[in-house]
Design an enzyme around this catalytic site. Sequence first.
Site, mmCIF file in Angstrom:
data_model
loop_
_atom_site.group_PDB
_atom_site.id
_atom_site.type_symbol
_atom_site.label_atom_id
_atom_site.label_comp_id
_atom_site.label_asym_id
_atom_site.label_seq_id
_atom_site.Cartn_x
_atom_site.Cartn_y
_atom_site.Cartn_z
ATOM 1 C CB SER D 117 -46.234 10.580 -29.933
ATOM 2 O OG SER D 117 -46.029 9.759 -28.828
ATOM 3 C CD GLU D 232 -42.782 9.511 -16.617
ATOM 4 O OE1 GLU D 232 -41.989 9.784 -17.530
ATOM 5 O OE2 GLU D 232 -44.014 9.644 -16.711
#
Lengths: 366, 366, 394, 394
Positions: D117, D232
């Site tokens: 991010s 994931e």
Amino acid sequence: MTMIGIEERTAIREGFARLLADKADEAALRRVMATESGHDAGLWSAIADMGLTALLIDPEHGGVGGSIVDVEAVFEEAGAALLAGPLLSSAVMAATLISASSDGDAKARLLPAIASGQTIASVAVTGDKGLWTLDDIGVSATGSALNGAANYVIAANVADLLLVVAKNGDGVAVYEVDPGAGGVTLEALKGWDSTIRLSRIVFDAAPATRIAGLDGAAVERMLDVARVALAGEQAGACRRIFDITVEYLRTRVQFGRPIGGFQAVKHIAADLLIEVESATSAARAAAQALAAGGKDAPELVSLAAFACADAFHEVAAAAIQLHGGIAFTWEHPAHLYLRRARVDAQLFGASDYHRERYVSALENAA
Amino acid sequence: MTMIGIEERTAIREGFARLLADKADEAALRRVMATESGHDAGLWSAIADMGLTALLIDPEHGGVGGSIVDVEAVFEEAGAALLAGPLLSSAVMAATLISASSDGDAKARLLPAIASGQTIASVAVTGDKGLWTLDDIGVSATGSALNGAANYVIAANVADLLLVVAKNGDGVAVYEVDPGAGGVTLEALKGWDSTIRLSRIVFDAAPATRIAGLDGAAVERMLDVARVALAGEQAGACRRIFDITVEYLRTRVQFGRPIGGFQAVKHIAADLLIEVESATSAARAAAQALAAGGKDAPELVSLAAFACADAFHEVAAAAIQLHGGIAFTWEHPAHLYLRRARVDAQLFGASDYHRERYVSALENAA
Amino acid sequence: MSSTDIKTEVEAFLTAHWDSEARRPREGATRDWMQKVFEAGWAVASWPREWFGRGLDKDESKIVLSAFRKAKAPGAGQDRTNITAASLMNFASDEDFKREILPQLLTGKVQICLLYSEPGAGSDLAAIRTRAERQGDDYVINGQKVWTSGARTADYGLLLARTDWDVPKHQGISFLVCPMRQPGIDIRPINQITGDSHFNEVFIDNATVPAKNRIGAEGEGWKVLQTALAVERLIMGEGAGERRQGSSKSNVVSLIAIAKEAGKLQDPLIRQKIAQATAYRQLNALNIARAKEEMAQGSSSPIMSLGKLAMSRILHTDAAVMTQILGAASMLDGEAHERAADVNYRTANAYMTSIGGGTDQIQRNIISERVLGLPREVELDRDVPFRTSRAVTG
Amino acid sequence: MSSTDIKTEVEAFLTAHWDSEARRPREGATRDWMQKVFEAGWAVASWPREWFGRGLDKDESKIVLSAFRKAKAPGAGQDRTNITAASLMNFASDEDFKREILPQLLTGKVQICLLYSEPGAGSDLAAIRTRAERQGDDYVINGQKVWTSGARTADYGLLLARTDWDVPKHQGISFLVCPMRQPGIDIRPINQITGDSHFNEVFIDNATVPAKNRIGAEGEGWKVLQTALAVERLIMGEGAGERRQGSSKSNVVSLIAIAKEAGKLQDPLIRQKIAQATAYRQLNALNIARAKEEMAQGSSSPIMSLGKLAMSRILHTDAAVMTQILGAASMLDGEAHERAADVNYRTANAYMTSIGGGTDQIQRNIISERVLGLPREVELDRDVPFRTSRAVTG
């Protein structure tokens, strides 16, 4: 009713807003939060110089003879800025209580200094349950000595004068207490919102002077005034954090466009606007009704109490979500509004209590 | 526990789904809604032929020895199709009650015909308050005569046999009553949902035969079985109207794209999916727990009761909103689901009651 | 003519012809009164004298309106409130048509219905596919309209129809005044989930509309409609308080009374819900009152835009709380179960507000865009020739 | 080697080196055990022998995993669960780099943080503006990352950086393994509203990353990331029940106990709220249990996608109900007011779930698009060269 005209009220409000923008912006607020007292003496002087500590006091005692309508307007600005300090406890709660007494001596002795801001007063009402009802008073008076404990007392840590609501035989009376006297022990309570400071005060045969002419009904009337001031604070705070949020939605770009262009976000904002406007309407209507002493006052005060508390909390909580990660940081102001919203939602009774009271008022009106 | 294996249960369920698609589609349902009885005898025969009226009855009495797990699965399909008729009252409530009795004669006399579908039975439990608790029983037994009234009796209008829960001295007992006997007056209740028919039954010295070995606890166990069947119905209905709605969102074009592409609509759908999946999980978990007779059964039955009722109602209500104008027309099926949701939300106790009961169960477990 | 003269004249007119105590004309029926008001030029006082008015300016018009309001007399101020007449006056081009229809509209002699929505054009009204094809002096109309109330008693329908399929959707629409009593128009009532049939489907099969009945230029129909809707919103906003209060007479329920009747007024859960439901309604009323005050002081108020969305929540919440109060009895219906029938009706009818006249979702778009200034929804078909858009191609 | 042989071998290995009762290695520390597992090839049993594995097929791998699970021993199955290692194995091109780093990763000797991010790229992660410029054998990195946990102790950061500004945003991103201990990297803790500082800002000023540390081709970083995230999600889904239950040990509150302690367990309003809050949690647990059952029977389950959104509601509701139970005491904080401090923390920390790792809004997009098949959100910048998109031009 108020001796302040509409235009004068607008001028007071705008002057206050300028003062707050100048001396109580977010940086200043964060500085006050970090102090031990939670109180900015310089700001307090400026507020007093504007006459805001004198609003509810009559001209005979150095006040300006305003009403809760004026107070509500001022508290919308105070709320918007999350003003810290003793304005609510001293200029609203204490001033209302003493003004309602029949005790000419106490009035002459105490009111002028509260009006000028020289004296900071604080009112101890509720016991350890924190219900702010006459059933939950933790202090008892025997002669001129007080025993027991009052809790959640606002800004008592900076008070020069305590007014203590105590059980007195079958009834309730109000006592003047010097916070520095023997038998008075103040415990500063650590709170999640450090812009409001609360204390628990233990009285152990503390010397007290009864203020004549104040009974349970007078205490309840004072609480209603405080509730409307608080509703104004909530309405103002609610609108400010909403405006901050909408501005962010207009400017924060993700996926090639302002996030306020995403429909789900727009719809949340539209729904919140209803809450914001409703809070403002409710707070102002309650102030008008209380000032007019109308039969609808209990209904409108209760409505404002839960509607403004819920609106402020909902908007402040949504503001964090709508900002996303940035509002999860300490440096962003959104959480300061959530903190205040959580405290304000408890002061003078929580929403469930006020909803119950509102239905009782509706029943009485039916 | 059930004598039906997983694969067999799946086969039963799929067979039932085919039957419903074939003989109980929306057009057929609307035809049944318009009849006086609210009952499709041909469909009933087909259901009985599949053994669905015999699920909870032991092989000794002509049943198939299934359990509430099988019933729950079947009722998910019934709910999806908004099946009308006496399946819940006869094959679930009556069958459970009689099976639980120690009355060999009654079992031998009544169960085989209920299992085969030849006899349609209905169980009268609640009084005029409609609480479905042992405090709200409106019928009293004196010897072999019943007096008083039972309300909200499901499918009593097509019943050949009534089982009536009545106060009997200090306790509660269950009586077999011929609906055609003297002293039994059936008032068909007009309802908003004409896929479920309710009656109020007045007993005026009506002749009755006590079924041995059924007390208040047996009635409560029967109600829990009925609640889980109903939860299955709600979970199935909830999923079907959700699927209908999502399909509409995929295909209805406005502003140049499917309305399901608008973010606010997508987000509503995502939130509803949680409710749909939760309802299914809750209904199935309650069935498993009840069948296993585990200590968590009261908790899971209560949870399913309010979670499924609320989910079905929320999804059915949102379905109309998401369809827009078309679902405001009588011809669109969405309102049929809302009607059923409103009835299902009341049967055997409303959500507030079940939440209260759920907390009591949690307390006991704590 | 001075302001004082106007005041004198209009008051004299009212005194002569209107009994303000009894709220009725001194002589004749309401329609005669409307005719008198029209002939005196008070109906549309701001319009020129040659167009049925008095040529008054804004302030002078207000004097007329105040006098009528004070006397509680109807008929004045139609230059603003009679949106159909105003649209015709401002946008219709054919003088003969205007001279023929305006007097009828202003005296209430004709009834109008709205032929706007279509099965494929609900929220997306500009996606209409009813076609109007020019043949000589007429348009020939084919298509289907829905959600038309009063279709059976209407003399005319205000019709949105597509005259050009090769321009983007908003640009190919024309606005026509369609005579309703003609063979090509088939009206079928819609059965609502409430049990009512307030609305109709209107099937249009080679109906004709004289070209002179067009309001605004060909292809300018969307703009005409938007102007009319803007005025309508303004008027609705101004009158919302009264109108809501008026219509709410039958609408407002006393949840307290119902709870008392059901023996549940002491139930603390019920009391909380009554409080919240009543609060929604009272807060909306307070919002509207405040907005009117603000507007009276000359500032515009964003609050008016919130009323419909707020009302949707009020109505759905009322029905939910009433249901909870009634408990098992809410399963019933019909005359024998009046309370249940009432709550069932309210449950279904609440969708009239949350869907009809722009869904809650559309309202939220409007509020967030017009009041909060958030970006407009992305419109994929805005600049596409209608013929090639998904409204046509599916 | 037959399945039986594998079973025998792995069980023998476990018996020899792992004490399953005590849940610890028979000799040495956990890191020694991890080294043994790695050397025996059990860490990544499906990888080729020359790449630290055993070359087993899917079913054979399962045998290994089952044996490890049964013995409650860590270290096996990293071919799926060690997403960093798997990404490197599958997408990194430089053999030397892989040979150097994979053993360290598989034995747990190095720590990894995520440099994803940025201040301008939160929900819209593909809008990252950290630049990686090729200079000889290195990339030179400049930019700023946020919400990086474990940055201070990490040896490497998995870095998303833009290598091409003239293609649409998803196409110009590369995925690099960035050594964290170098002068150009400045780590500053983020002060959270909870009072914690779990996360950091990472300022990158002319840091360098060897070009051989790239995973996937230049400009293919987004695809590599998506593959990793998909794995994931799958793993998280499978493990959700346990993980949630595990982490919920400290997380779950007994609202009943708190209400009892506060003397409010008999308050009917409180009881209703406790019921609803507890129900949300229990329903989510039931959903996950059902999904696992369905997946065990081989069908895929859409329910796993709901868990994060459901958990967000659970956590916010818990905090709200706890607040209501505490009443005025909820205004307090600090060690002297343990319950209040707890609910304050929960109130703030709930946003970690409703914002972190994809906001509730993003989750609803994902659910409605991937599970319900509703159309994707309109993406205005999808096909625009990044340099000219609003992420850059503002």
